[in-house]
Design an enzyme around this catalytic site. Structure first.
Site, PDB file in Angstrom:
ATOM      1  N   ARG A 125      37.264  16.369 -37.646  1.00 21.61           N
ATOM      2  CA  ARG A 125      37.263  17.574 -36.833  1.00 21.61           C
ATOM      3  C   ARG A 125      38.395  18.529 -37.223  1.00 21.61           C
ATOM      4  O   ARG A 125      38.426  19.665 -36.792  1.00 21.61           O
ATOM      5  CB  ARG A 125      37.382  17.186 -35.355  1.00 21.61           C
ATOM      6  CG  ARG A 125      36.333  16.168 -34.965  1.00 21.61           C
ATOM      7  CD  ARG A 125      36.224  16.021 -33.488  1.00 21.61           C
ATOM      8  NE  ARG A 125      35.997  17.307 -32.905  1.00 21.61           N
ATOM      9  CZ  ARG A 125      36.724  17.813 -31.945  1.00 21.61           C
ATOM     10  NH1 ARG A 125      37.727  17.137 -31.458  1.00 21.61           N
ATOM     11  NH2 ARG A 125      36.457  18.991 -31.466  1.00 21.61           N
ATOM     12  N   LYS A 139      28.910  21.030 -43.383  1.00 21.16           N
ATOM     13  CA  LYS A 139      28.351  20.324 -42.228  1.00 21.16           C
ATOM     14  C   LYS A 139      28.625  21.095 -40.946  1.00 21.16           C
ATOM     15  O   LYS A 139      27.779  21.232 -40.093  1.00 21.16           O
ATOM     16  CB  LYS A 139      28.981  18.932 -42.157  1.00 21.16           C
ATOM     17  CG  LYS A 139      28.467  18.073 -41.017  1.00 21.16           C
ATOM     18  CD  LYS A 139      27.102  17.532 -41.341  1.00 21.16           C
ATOM     19  CE  LYS A 139      26.430  16.847 -40.181  1.00 21.16           C
ATOM     20  NZ  LYS A 139      24.970  16.939 -40.250  1.00 21.16           N
ATOM     21  N   HIS A 163      -1.989  38.001 -43.538  1.00 16.13           N
ATOM     22  CA  HIS A 163      -1.266  39.276 -43.432  1.00 16.13           C
ATOM     23  C   HIS A 163      -0.252  39.445 -44.563  1.00 16.13           C
ATOM     24  O   HIS A 163       0.674  40.243 -44.440  1.00 16.13           O
ATOM     25  CB  HIS A 163      -0.571  39.378 -42.066  1.00 16.13           C
ATOM     26  CG  HIS A 163      -1.539  39.381 -40.927  1.00 16.13           C
ATOM     27  ND1 HIS A 163      -2.427  40.403 -40.713  1.00 16.13           N
ATOM     28  CD2 HIS A 163      -1.779  38.472 -39.952  1.00 16.13           C
ATOM     29  CE1 HIS A 163      -3.183  40.119 -39.646  1.00 16.13           C
ATOM     30  NE2 HIS A 163      -2.800  38.960 -39.181  1.00 16.13           N
ATOM     31  N   ASN A 215      44.213  17.104 -24.654  1.00 17.98           N
ATOM     32  CA  ASN A 215      43.182  17.946 -25.281  1.00 17.98           C
ATOM     33  C   ASN A 215      42.909  19.097 -24.347  1.00 17.98           C
ATOM     34  O   ASN A 215      42.802  18.877 -23.147  1.00 17.98           O
ATOM     35  CB  ASN A 215      41.853  17.181 -25.327  1.00 17.98           C
ATOM     36  CG  ASN A 215      41.670  16.436 -26.602  1.00 17.98           C
ATOM     37  OD1 ASN A 215      42.514  16.491 -27.470  1.00 17.98           O
ATOM     38  ND2 ASN A 215      40.577  15.727 -26.697  1.00 17.98           N
ATOM     39  N   GLY A 216      42.692  20.288 -24.877  1.00  7.28           N
ATOM     40  CA  GLY A 216      42.296  21.396 -24.005  1.00  7.28           C
ATOM     41  C   GLY A 216      43.431  22.380 -23.794  1.00  7.28           C
ATOM     42  O   GLY A 216      44.430  22.363 -24.531  1.00  7.28           O
ATOM     43  N   GLU A 259      11.735  23.969 -39.786  1.00  4.70           N
ATOM     44  CA  GLU A 259      12.740  22.938 -40.046  1.00  4.70           C
ATOM     45  C   GLU A 259      12.436  22.206 -41.363  1.00  4.70           C
ATOM     46  O   GLU A 259      13.339  21.926 -42.156  1.00  4.70           O
ATOM     47  CB  GLU A 259      12.792  21.962 -38.866  1.00  4.70           C
ATOM     48  CG  GLU A 259      13.626  20.703 -39.069  1.00  4.70           C
ATOM     49  CD  GLU A 259      15.099  20.957 -39.370  1.00  4.70           C
ATOM     50  OE1 GLU A 259      15.563  22.105 -39.238  1.00  4.70           O
ATOM     51  OE2 GLU A 259      15.790  20.007 -39.762  1.00  4.70           O
ATOM     52  N   GLU A 310      17.561  23.002 -48.392  1.00 10.64           N
ATOM     53  CA  GLU A 310      18.936  22.474 -48.352  1.00 10.64           C
ATOM     54  C   GLU A 310      19.172  21.395 -49.396  1.00 10.64           C
ATOM     55  O   GLU A 310      20.191  21.411 -50.076  1.00 10.64           O
ATOM     56  CB  GLU A 310      19.218  21.849 -46.970  1.00 10.64           C
ATOM     57  CG  GLU A 310      19.563  22.815 -45.876  1.00 10.64           C
ATOM     58  CD  GLU A 310      19.787  22.091 -44.549  1.00 10.64           C
ATOM     59  OE1 GLU A 310      20.828  22.319 -43.930  1.00 10.64           O
ATOM     60  OE2 GLU A 310      18.920  21.309 -44.137  1.00 10.64           O
ATOM     61  N   CYS A 322      41.531  18.894 -30.836  1.00 13.09           N
ATOM     62  CA  CYS A 322      42.432  17.745 -30.866  1.00 13.09           C
ATOM     63  C   CYS A 322      41.657  16.475 -30.517  1.00 13.09           C
ATOM     64  O   CYS A 322      40.578  16.531 -29.965  1.00 13.09           O
ATOM     65  CB  CYS A 322      43.533  17.922 -29.838  1.00 13.09           C
ATOM     66  SG  CYS A 322      44.217  19.577 -29.795  1.00 13.09           S
ATOM     67  N   TRP A 364      45.417  20.346 -33.058  1.00 12.82           N
ATOM     68  CA  TRP A 364      44.986  21.584 -33.699  1.00 12.82           C
ATOM     69  C   TRP A 364      45.668  22.667 -32.879  1.00 12.82           C
ATOM     70  O   TRP A 364      45.307  22.874 -31.717  1.00 12.82           O
ATOM     71  CB  TRP A 364      43.464  21.701 -33.638  1.00 12.82           C
ATOM     72  CG  TRP A 364      42.927  22.901 -34.332  1.00 12.82           C
ATOM     73  CD1 TRP A 364      42.557  24.075 -33.748  1.00 12.82           C
ATOM     74  CD2 TRP A 364      42.714  23.069 -35.737  1.00 12.82           C
ATOM     75  NE1 TRP A 364      42.123  24.954 -34.697  1.00 12.82           N
ATOM     76  CE2 TRP A 364      42.201  24.364 -35.924  1.00 12.82           C
ATOM     77  CE3 TRP A 364      42.906  22.233 -36.848  1.00 12.82           C
ATOM     78  CZ2 TRP A 364      41.877  24.857 -37.188  1.00 12.82           C
ATOM     79  CZ3 TRP A 364      42.583  22.731 -38.094  1.00 12.82           C
ATOM     80  CH2 TRP A 364      42.075  24.031 -38.262  1.00 12.82           C
ATOM     81  N   LYS A 422      14.833  22.032 -44.595  1.00 14.57           N
ATOM     82  CA  LYS A 422      15.271  20.748 -45.152  1.00 14.57           C
ATOM     83  C   LYS A 422      15.041  20.706 -46.662  1.00 14.57           C
ATOM     84  O   LYS A 422      15.899  20.293 -47.412  1.00 14.57           O
ATOM     85  CB  LYS A 422      14.495  19.640 -44.443  1.00 14.57           C
ATOM     86  CG  LYS A 422      15.169  18.364 -44.205  1.00 14.57           C
ATOM     87  CD  LYS A 422      16.072  18.258 -43.002  1.00 14.57           C
ATOM     88  CE  LYS A 422      17.089  19.333 -42.858  1.00 14.57           C
ATOM     89  NZ  LYS A 422      17.774  19.400 -41.623  1.00 14.57           N
TER      90      LYS A 422
HETATM   91  C1  G6P Z   1      25.128  24.019 -40.694  1.00  7.98           C
HETATM   92  C2  G6P Z   1      24.560  22.666 -41.080  1.00  7.98           C
HETATM   93  C3  G6P Z   1      23.163  22.502 -40.483  1.00  7.98           C
HETATM   94  C4  G6P Z   1      23.215  22.722 -38.990  1.00  7.98           C
HETATM   95  C5  G6P Z   1      23.857  24.072 -38.624  1.00  7.98           C
HETATM   96  C6  G6P Z   1      24.145  24.141 -37.131  1.00  7.98           C
HETATM   97  O1  G6P Z   1      24.391  25.024 -41.296  1.00  7.98           O
HETATM   98  O2  G6P Z   1      24.510  22.540 -42.458  1.00  7.98           O
HETATM   99  O3  G6P Z   1      22.681  21.199 -40.746  1.00  7.98           O
HETATM  100  O4  G6P Z   1      21.924  22.678 -38.458  1.00  7.98           O
HETATM  101  O5  G6P Z   1      25.105  24.197 -39.281  1.00  7.98           O
HETATM  102  O6  G6P Z   1      25.100  23.160 -36.831  1.00  7.98           O
HETATM  103  P1  G6P Z   1      25.330  22.567 -35.404  1.00  7.98           P
HETATM  104  O7  G6P Z   1      26.474  21.609 -35.573  1.00  7.98           O
HETATM  105  O8  G6P Z   1      25.691  23.720 -34.501  1.00  7.98           O
HETATM  106  O9  G6P Z   1      24.076  21.897 -34.957  1.00  7.98           O
END
Ligand code: G6P
Length: 614
Positions: free
Chosen positions: A27, A609, A509, A102-103, A486, A493, A2, A76, A490
């Protein structure tokens, strides 16, 4: 999940409240509501709707309520279905006290039974309604607002934050916070209140983050804050380093590009914010100093990019504060044997604070009664609410699915935290702490400058060339290995080019068998002389098989520079900050490759996301 937003001041508050809620709506929610006091007779007015905020806004056409003091909520549902009756605000028996929350009030059932016995009449199934009825009866008993709140919070169990407005106190708003964030934006003869500063970032840059287990009496021209024993607390105002304009690319082609360029400011904001918390850091975080003093082990938990940040941060904690650090991939951790370790702190790292696997791993750790900390970018997230403590990065709203500024601010915050723990354990002094902060600011500078240095050649030549390859190999060693992970993620993705990452020592190896002129090899160097020599040897192995080498290396690393088909050369920096320094250019390079390929960069296919399902 929320959100709460409130306003008190010279203007009418409804527009701000609805706009503020809509800024937090990414959210997710299932109903919404608004309440205010009539500007002339102070009567409590409200309006609620199921579903989207637009449904609520549509009701204002026939019911145009507004006032100089108001509260709003997106819900929510947890307790009770997502109906209009269960939407917040919730009220007392006479509908003169109004609460958005909230909560979760964990002992709501027991409190409800007691209140029913005392003759209170309930309208909703929510735990929130309990708060309004309790305030009603406590005010009747004490006729003293502060005492009533102190008694109220002593009765409530769980993690919660709420805002309350009442007919009897038309010039003040009551805010209460326990393990769920709330902050106040200080305006000119007006105050903005929200679970996340994003809601009011365009209105004011002056923010007061309510400390855990505290309450505030907010008037249009002033704030009083108390702890749960009614001891007055100091007013600490933080400056938001920049405003968050969600939904605006600011002239960039993609959000990812905008966010890559926001990193310098975001790192600065994160460091400044953390540094400003120095004196009341542990109180703000929500952990006891004792936990930190006695810390012997650390565990970092995350998924995706946040897991990579955790793996890089392992080097921070082990080198800066000598604390053995374990890294858990959240999705695996939950199904492995768990050995309860005392004198340990578990840090969940998550940009969104909502990733299902990380959240469940956090809950599992909490069920063993072990101390937890959430490091996240979203103040109103579930992890913030559920962990014992939280630390916020100041990246601002990150919209592109592929994380950039959230990653670099995680690194900055973790580097800072490692120093702060070392300071607490008396391993470093105040001067070293300040130096660490300066080093982060310098790293942010280099991050941005390196993009500028190579931008033109990447756009003109390198991105079109590397966009032709169908696959690639990424290599790193020591701290550059998790960074290479990473980088490979990237590229996958955003460009859909297959990328496989290895610790460079593993090359012979197996992966060496893959190398020929059709596969670029990205190598991420380190300044440590021993590791550098090994990396040079790996580069030679790849080169001898016709491999095409892109090296991210440092000034003076001539052998690697000469071996590389494309060397990106960085100024020397603190060894542990190598990944932070390199992250901007790495992200920019893969961004431009994806751009050449015409990919849907901000929303790559099949990805989300915030992964709130397991
Ligand atoms: C999804 C996103 C990534 C992110 C991962 C963890 O896979 O596409 O970009 O790193 O979730 O998300 P968080 O919000 O926990 O960092």
């Amino acid at each position: 999940m929320c959100s709460v937003v409130g306003y008190i001041g010279k203007d009418y508050g409804r527009n701000f409240i609805i706009e503020g809620l809509s800024r937090l709506e990414y959210r997710g929610y299932d109903s919404a509501g608004f309440a205010c006091l009539h500007p002339e007779n102070n009567r409590l007015l409200y309006c609620k709707a199921e579903g989207r905020l637009q449904n609520l806004a549509a009701k204002f056409v026939t019911n145009p309520i507004d006032g100089h003091i108001g509260i709003g909520h997106t819900r929510w549902s947890t307790h009770g279905k997502p109906t209009e009756t269960n939407a917040h605000p919730q009220f007392d028996c006479q509908q003169i006290i109004s609460v958005v929350h909230n909560g979760i009030i964990e002992n709501h059932h027991q409190l409800r039974v007691q209140l029913l016995e005392d003759g209170h009449v309930f309208h909703s199934d929510t735990d929130t309604e309990i708060i309004a009825h309790l305030i009603e009866s406590l005010l009747k008993k004490h006729n003293d607002l502060n005492r009533a709140i102190v008694q109220l919070v002593a009765m409530l169990e769980g993690a919660f934050s709420f805002i309350c407005i009442m007919e009897a106190y038309p010039d003040q708003m009551i805010l209460v916070r326990k393990r769920s964030p709330l902050c106040i934006g200080m305006g000119d003869d007006e105050m903005f209140v929200a679970s996340d500063a994003l809601a009011f970032a365009e209105k004011t840059q002056k923010v007061l983050f309510l400390q855990d287990e505290s309450f505030a009496i907010v008037r249009r021209n002033g704030v009083e804050i108390y702890d749960f024993k009614e001891k007055p607390l100091p007013i600490m105002i933080h400056e938001l380093a920049f405003d968050w304009k969600a939904g605006d690319k600011r002239g960039h082609k993609h959000f990812m590009l905008k966010e890559i360029y926001e990193q310098k400011r975001a790192i600065h904001a994160t460091v400044e914010f953390l540094a400003s918390l120095q004196d009341d850091l542990w109180g703000h975080i929500g952990l006891s100093e004792e936990v930190i003093y006695n810390l012997e082990r650390l565990s970092l938990i995350g998924c995706g990019t946040s897991w990579h940040a955790a793996r890089i941060a392992q080097f921070f904690f082990e080198n800066i504060c000598n604390i053995p650090t374990r890294i858990y991939l959240a999705s695996e951790m939950r199904y492995m044997p768990f050995f309860r370790e005392s004198q340990s702190l578990y840090i969940a790292i998550s940009q969104s604070g909502e990733t299902a696997d990380t959240l469940e791993a956090l809950r599992m750790v909490s069920s063993f009664n072990l101390p937890t900390l959430a490091l996240t970018n979203v103040a109103s997230s579930t992890m913030v609410r559920e962990a014992d403590g939280f630390l916020l990065t100041q990246a601002g709203h990150e919209i592109a699915v592929a994380s950039t500024k959230a990653f670099s601010t995680q690194l900055a915050a973790l580097y800072w935290l490692a120093h702060r723990i070392a300071y607490e354990k008396k391993l470093i002094d105040g001067q070293a702490m300040e130096l660490a902060e300066d080093d982060l600011l310098i790293a942010a500078e280099v991050l941005e400058n390196s993009i500028e240095n190579y931008k033109f050649i990447i756009q003109q030549k390198l991105a079109p060339f590397y966009a032709q390859f169908k696959q690639s190999i990424f290599l790193g060693r020591h701290i550059s290995y998790p960074f290479a992970l990473e980088a490979a993620l990237k590229l996958k993705e955003v460009s859909y080019i297959f990328a496989q990452c290895y610790p460079a020592g593993e090359l012979k190896h197996g992966p060496l068998a893959l190398i020929d002129e059709h596969i670029p090899v990205f190598i991420f160097s380190c300044q440590d002389q021993v590791i550098y020599r090994k990396l040079v040897a790996n580069a030679q192995e790849a080169k001898a098989r016709g491999g095409h080498i892109v090296a991210f290396c440092f000034e003076g690393q001539q052998e690697l520079i000469d071996l590389a088909d494309v060397p990106f050369i960085f100024p020397r920096c603190r060894a542990l900050l190598e990944p932070l320094v390199m992250s901007g250019l790495m992200q920019y390079f893969v961004y431009e490759i994806a751009n050449v390929l015409g990919c849907e960069i901000d929303k790559p296919r099949n990805l989300a996301k915030s992964v709130t399902v397991e």
